[in-house]
Structures are given as structure tokens and as C-alpha cells.
Scaffold this motif. Structure first.
Motif, PDB file in Angstrom:
ATOM      1  N   GLY A   1      14.078  44.887 -35.300  1.00  0.00           N
ATOM      2  CA  GLY A   1      14.604  46.191 -34.912  1.00  0.00           C
ATOM      3  C   GLY A   1      13.988  46.694 -33.620  1.00  0.00           C
ATOM      4  O   GLY A   1      14.686  47.196 -32.729  1.00  0.00           O
ATOM      5  N   LEU A   2      12.675  46.560 -33.512  1.00  0.00           N
ATOM      6  CA  LEU A   2      12.002  46.978 -32.272  1.00  0.00           C
ATOM      7  C   LEU A   2      12.452  46.138 -31.081  1.00  0.00           C
ATOM      8  O   LEU A   2      12.612  46.652 -29.973  1.00  0.00           O
ATOM      9  N   ALA A   3      12.654  44.848 -31.303  1.00  0.00           N
ATOM     10  CA  ALA A   3      13.114  43.972 -30.218  1.00  0.00           C
ATOM     11  C   ALA A   3      14.521  44.377 -29.756  1.00  0.00           C
ATOM     12  O   ALA A   3      14.808  44.379 -28.553  1.00  0.00           O
ATOM     13  N   ALA A   4      15.375  44.746 -30.716  1.00  0.00           N
ATOM     14  CA  ALA A   4      16.730  45.163 -30.350  1.00  0.00           C
ATOM     15  C   ALA A   4      16.699  46.467 -29.549  1.00  0.00           C
ATOM     16  O   ALA A   4      17.382  46.598 -28.526  1.00  0.00           O
ATOM     17  N   VAL A   5      15.908  47.423 -29.992  1.00  0.00           N
ATOM     18  CA  VAL A   5      15.795  48.691 -29.273  1.00  0.00           C
ATOM     19  C   VAL A   5      15.214  48.467 -27.880  1.00  0.00           C
ATOM     20  O   VAL A   5      15.670  49.045 -26.891  1.00  0.00           O
TER      21      VAL A   5
END
Length: 105
Positions: free
Chosen positions: A46-50
Motif C-alpha cells: 500500500g505504501l509503495a502504491a501511494v
């Protein structure tokens, strides 16, 4: 890219670096405090996508500002032209108006 980097580009690069660092650090801390591997992995993804979306938006913003600077003959940013920055013909601006006195009350 050739030539000196503009300060906005450096700050955008720094933001992306810190975000990438947090993509690694946060799941490690979550694992340290007992979160499941699946939960930590989901958080990392999720952090990588954001981070990827923010990086894309920052790059587009940089490219747009460079295009604006290239279009402007003086190298300055254009003056804002929104609905609050122009007045129609015959419209008075706020302030003291002389000539008419009306009683209040």
C-alpha cells in the motif's frame, strides 16, 4: 538532465526518497511489534502504491512548471487570472463610497 537542478526538483526527489525509506521501515517496525507477515506485506504494498502515485504527480507538476517558465518570456510566473482577480466594466471595488448618505435605523 543537464545544467543545475532547480530547488523544487531537489525537494521532490527528497520526498520520494523518504517515502521509499518509509516503505521499507514501516513493515520492519510492524514485524518487530508482532504484526503478521501478511499484514506487514500488505502495508508495504500500500505504501509503495501511494509513493508511486505521489512520484508520478510530482513529476507531472515539475514538467508543468517547466513548461510555464519556458512559455513566459520574462521567466516569471504568469499573473493569476481567476474570477476574483478581474472586475467587470463599471463594477466598483469595496471601500468607501461617497455621494449617498442613508440613515440607519
Amino acid at each position: 538532465m543537464t545544467g543545475p537542478r532547480i530547488p523544487a526538483e531537489d525537494s521532490a526527489t527528497e520526498v520520494v526518497r523518504w517515502a521509499a525509506f518509509s516503505c521499507v521501515l514501516v513493515p520492519v517496525v510492524l514485524l518487530w511489534y508482532g504484526t503478521s507477515l501478511a499484514g506487514a506485506t500488505g502495508t508495504a504494498l500500500g505504501l509503495a502504491a501511494v509513493t508511486a502515485v505521489c512520484r508520478l504527480l510530482l513529476r507531472q507538476s515539475e514538467q508543468g512548471s517547466v513548461r510555464l517558465l519556458e512559455e513566459e518570456p520574462t521567466g516569471r510566473a504568469p499573473r493569476p487570472r481567476g474570477r476574483h482577480h478581474r472586475t467587470a466594466a463599471g463594477v466598483r471595488r469595496a471601500g468607501r463610497h461617497t455621494g449617498r448618505n442613508t440613515e440607519v435605523g
